[in-house]
Scaffold this motif. Structure first.
Motif, PDB file in Angstrom:
ATOM      1  N   GLN A  85       0.793  -1.317   0.044  1.00 27.63           N
ATOM      2  CA  GLN A  85      -0.017  -0.027   0.103  1.00 27.63           C
ATOM      3  C   GLN A  85       0.983   1.291  -0.082  1.00 27.63           C
ATOM      4  O   GLN A  85       0.542   2.233  -0.658  1.00 27.63           O
ATOM      5  CB  GLN A  85      -0.981   0.014   1.366  1.00 27.63           C
ATOM      6  CG  GLN A  85      -2.018   1.264   1.429  1.00 27.63           C
ATOM      7  CD  GLN A  85      -2.773   1.019   2.411  1.00 27.63           C
ATOM      8  OE1 GLN A  85      -2.863   0.032   3.245  1.00 27.63           O
ATOM      9  NE2 GLN A  85      -3.263   2.513   2.647  1.00 27.63           N
ATOM     10  N   THR A 145       3.910  14.431 -11.124  1.00 28.11           N
ATOM     11  CA  THR A 145       4.230  14.549 -12.611  1.00 28.11           C
ATOM     12  C   THR A 145       3.345  15.457 -13.494  1.00 28.11           C
ATOM     13  O   THR A 145       3.473  16.234 -14.381  1.00 28.11           O
ATOM     14  CB  THR A 145       4.516  13.354 -13.131  1.00 28.11           C
ATOM     15  OG1 THR A 145       5.351  12.609 -12.567  1.00 28.11           O
ATOM     16  CG2 THR A 145       5.012  13.343 -14.635  1.00 28.11           C
ATOM     17  N   VAL A 204       3.952   1.472  -1.331  1.00 28.20           N
ATOM     18  CA  VAL A 204       4.356   1.712  -2.616  1.00 28.20           C
ATOM     19  C   VAL A 204       3.331   2.215  -3.366  1.00 28.20           C
ATOM     20  O   VAL A 204       3.889   3.130  -4.291  1.00 28.20           O
ATOM     21  CB  VAL A 204       5.003   0.324  -3.092  1.00 28.20           C
ATOM     22  CG1 VAL A 204       5.437   0.418  -4.580  1.00 28.20           C
ATOM     23  CG2 VAL A 204       6.277  -0.260  -2.238  1.00 28.20           C
ATOM     24  N   ALA A 205       2.271   1.739  -3.414  1.00 26.85           N
ATOM     25  CA  ALA A 205       1.140   2.213  -4.347  1.00 26.85           C
ATOM     26  C   ALA A 205       1.019   3.772  -4.257  1.00 26.85           C
ATOM     27  O   ALA A 205       0.648   4.346  -5.028  1.00 26.85           O
ATOM     28  CB  ALA A 205      -0.102   1.461  -4.034  1.00 26.85           C
ATOM     29  N   GLU A 206       0.992   4.089  -2.714  1.00 31.55           N
ATOM     30  CA  GLU A 206       0.660   5.445  -2.519  1.00 31.55           C
ATOM     31  C   GLU A 206       1.833   6.431  -3.020  1.00 31.55           C
ATOM     32  O   GLU A 206       1.551   7.404  -3.409  1.00 31.55           O
ATOM     33  CB  GLU A 206       0.534   5.667  -0.989  1.00 31.55           C
ATOM     34  CG  GLU A 206      -1.038   5.208  -0.336  1.00 31.55           C
ATOM     35  CD  GLU A 206      -0.973   5.231   1.005  1.00 31.55           C
ATOM     36  OE1 GLU A 206      -0.092   5.716   1.692  1.00 31.55           O
ATOM     37  OE2 GLU A 206      -2.089   4.622   1.541  1.00 31.55           O
ATOM     38  N   PHE A 207       3.053   5.961  -2.912  1.00 31.41           N
ATOM     39  CA  PHE A 207       4.057   6.932  -3.108  1.00 31.41           C
ATOM     40  C   PHE A 207       4.108   6.572  -5.104  1.00 31.41           C
ATOM     41  O   PHE A 207       4.394   7.991  -5.280  1.00 31.41           O
ATOM     42  CB  PHE A 207       5.586   5.976  -2.970  1.00 31.41           C
ATOM     43  CG  PHE A 207       6.687   6.885  -3.212  1.00 31.41           C
ATOM     44  CD1 PHE A 207       6.907   7.948  -2.659  1.00 31.41           C
ATOM     45  CD2 PHE A 207       7.291   6.223  -4.093  1.00 31.41           C
ATOM     46  CE1 PHE A 207       8.133   8.765  -2.818  1.00 31.41           C
ATOM     47  CE2 PHE A 207       8.474   6.998  -4.664  1.00 31.41           C
ATOM     48  CZ  PHE A 207       8.818   8.223  -3.764  1.00 31.41           C
ATOM     49  N   SER A 208       3.766   5.705  -5.451  1.00 34.33           N
ATOM     50  CA  SER A 208       3.708   5.900  -6.981  1.00 34.33           C
ATOM     51  C   SER A 208       2.470   6.765  -7.417  1.00 34.33           C
ATOM     52  O   SER A 208       2.819   7.722  -8.389  1.00 34.33           O
ATOM     53  CB  SER A 208       3.220   4.373  -7.385  1.00 34.33           C
ATOM     54  OG  SER A 208       3.041   4.428  -8.771  1.00 34.33           O
ATOM     55  N   ASP A 209       1.390   6.773  -6.761  1.00 33.46           N
ATOM     56  CA  ASP A 209       0.089   7.732  -7.107  1.00 33.46           C
ATOM     57  C   ASP A 209       0.493   9.238  -6.950  1.00 33.46           C
ATOM     58  O   ASP A 209       0.044   9.950  -7.648  1.00 33.46           O
ATOM     59  CB  ASP A 209      -0.891   7.354  -6.129  1.00 33.46           C
ATOM     60  CG  ASP A 209      -1.739   6.101  -6.510  1.00 33.46           C
ATOM     61  OD1 ASP A 209      -1.297   5.519  -7.900  1.00 33.46           O
ATOM     62  OD2 ASP A 209      -2.354   5.559  -5.936  1.00 33.46           O
ATOM     63  N   ASN A 227       3.783  10.241  -6.991  1.00 35.03           N
ATOM     64  CA  ASN A 227       4.817  10.733  -8.032  1.00 35.03           C
ATOM     65  C   ASN A 227       3.914  10.872  -9.520  1.00 35.03           C
ATOM     66  O   ASN A 227       4.261  11.942 -10.160  1.00 35.03           O
ATOM     67  CB  ASN A 227       5.578   9.417  -8.350  1.00 35.03           C
ATOM     68  CG  ASN A 227       6.782   9.549  -7.309  1.00 35.03           C
ATOM     69  OD1 ASN A 227       7.028  10.735  -6.808  1.00 35.03           O
ATOM     70  ND2 ASN A 227       7.444   8.493  -6.905  1.00 35.03           N
ATOM     71  N   LEU A 228       2.816  10.225  -9.465  1.00 33.88           N
ATOM     72  CA  LEU A 228       2.302  10.419 -10.811  1.00 33.88           C
ATOM     73  C   LEU A 228       1.593  11.751 -10.917  1.00 33.88           C
ATOM     74  O   LEU A 228       1.494  12.670 -11.683  1.00 33.88           O
ATOM     75  CB  LEU A 228       1.238   9.124 -11.068  1.00 33.88           C
ATOM     76  CG  LEU A 228       1.806   8.034 -11.431  1.00 33.88           C
ATOM     77  CD1 LEU A 228       0.612   6.937 -11.569  1.00 33.88           C
ATOM     78  CD2 LEU A 228       2.191   8.119 -13.025  1.00 33.88           C
ATOM     79  N   LYS A 229       0.679  12.072  -9.483  1.00 28.26           N
ATOM     80  CA  LYS A 229       0.182  13.305  -9.595  1.00 28.26           C
ATOM     81  C   LYS A 229       1.175  14.444  -9.453  1.00 28.26           C
ATOM     82  O   LYS A 229       0.688  15.475 -10.126  1.00 28.26           O
ATOM     83  CB  LYS A 229      -0.406  13.339  -7.969  1.00 28.26           C
ATOM     84  CG  LYS A 229      -1.321  14.493  -7.829  1.00 28.26           C
ATOM     85  CD  LYS A 229      -2.178  14.319  -6.197  1.00 28.26           C
ATOM     86  CE  LYS A 229      -3.048  15.436  -6.380  1.00 28.26           C
ATOM     87  NZ  LYS A 229      -3.864  15.208  -4.862  1.00 28.26           N
TER      88      LYS A 229
END
Length: 367
Positions: free
Chosen positions: A11, A24, A13-18, A20-22
């Motif tokens: 979870q 970007t 990792v998923a939040e960190f990925s989200d 980063n996408l936001k």
């Protein structure tokens, strides 16, 4: 336990990925947007009168007229009248136009050091009076509706008291009247501007004006920012980040920042009157404030008055505004208290159908 730990790690990792996408997406939007994409005060208007640095605008009608008497909007010197038309869907000015009101607005321009000696009387007896006289000639009438905002409301009170025959109805929004009622409600986070000003010595204010010629707009921006330090610190990270999922929200954020950054200087002698005579000495409510040797007596205001205040206004606390009820000489006095803060009454999405309509309906009954 291992499964729980794995799920928590996944979870995170998923939040960190989200995140980063936001980030970007947001950075790409910021890079794409240009200054011309962040426009404010875009309602159609034309220049109808100019004097020195002051400009009077008349706005293009967007609906069938519902009132015979036009409305003149007068903002203060510490902000810019463009707040009344921040964007198309958050605009008191457009709301009035859509209801059939004939709207004028005065822009005081950008005072420089050469304007250091301008006083309240120059704005009330001079520029504001010239704008009123122009509108009266244009419409072949003796009196107009005057709508004052913040310090512009103080100008409007002075004008209505000194020129009663020229005002048909007086509307005030977020206007200070009793400058010593800031702590009346016991809200310690309200009225800090009043406390700060009363803490200044007259000699401090003299030095400030002498050094700069005017009251610098940058200084007032800093003072306002320090009144809500938490919000000031968080808006460029948490607040800005919240807009990165929606370009419309980002543009709304940038429009507000553009208005805040466009804070004009306040002419020096008029600033002294504001800070010393009004904020420190509280002369307006005491009936001691004078312009060119004439005393501004609020009891001389006999025309209908609509007084609009913000219930959570930390800059102009409600009690400082509501003090007007006992001071004016009219029996036709109405108050409207709106949820929100000092600027929120004009730009809040929830209030867009309330402020403009409330002003229009009140005027229509008296037209």
């Amino acid at each position: 336990m291992p499964t729980t730990k794995k799920s928590a790690a996944a979870q995170a990792v998923a939040e960190f990925s989200d995140f980063n996408l936001k980030m970007t997406r947001g950075l790409k939007m910021l890079q794409r947007l240009k200054d011309e994409d962040v426009q404010i005060a875009t309602a159609d208007k034309e220049v109808v009168f100019r004097q020195d640095k002051v400009t009077l605008y008349r706005y293009t009608a967007t609906a069938k007229p519902s009132l015979k008497t036009p409305v003149l909007i007068a903002y203060g010197q510490i902000g810019r009248y463009t707040m009344t038309d921040l964007q198309e869907d958050r605009s008191m000015l457009r709301n009035l136009l859509a209801l059939g009101v004939d709207v004028y607005a005065v822009d005081w321009g950008n005072p420089t050091r050469s304007d250091r000696w301008l006083q309240f009387e120059d704005y009330v007896d001079g520029y504001l009076n010239e704008c009123v006289e122009f509108i009266c000639r244009e419409h072949r009438m003796n009196a107009i509706n005057l709508l004052g905002i913040c310090e512009g409301g103080v100008f409007s009170l002075c004008y209505a008291a000194l020129y009663p025959d020229r005002i048909k109805n007086l509307i005030l929004t977020i206007t200070p009247v009793d400058f010593h009622q800031d702590q009346a409600e016991g809200r310690t986070n309200h009225g800090l501007l009043n406390l700060w000003t009363r803490g200044l010595g007259a000699e401090d204010i003299d030095r400030l004006i002498e050094a700069n010629g005017n009251l610098p707009g940058e200084l007032m921006s800093y003072v306002f920012a320090q009144m809500t330090p938490g919000a000031t610190l968080s808006k460029y990270n948490v607040g800005l980040l919240d807009t990165f999922d929606d370009e419309k929200k980002l543009l709304n954020f940038l429009r507000m920042e553009k208005w805040i950054a466009d804070r004009p200087h306040h002419p020096g002698e008029a600033a002294k009157q504001l800070l010393v005579n009004l904020y420190k000495n509280n002369e307006l409510i005491r009936g001691e404030f004078q312009l060119a040797g004439r005393t501004v007596d609020l009891a001389d205001i006999k025309v209908p008055v609509l007084n609009v205040f913000a219930k959570d206004d930390h800059i102009i606390p409600p009690k400082t505004t509501q003090a007007l009820r006992a001071a004016v000489g009219t029996k036709d006095y109405t108050e409207i208290g709106l949820d929100g803060g000092h600027v929120g009454v004009f730009v809040s999405g929830k209030l867009q159908g309330i402020l403009g309509k409330g002003i229009h309906d009140w005027l229509r009954k008296r037209d």
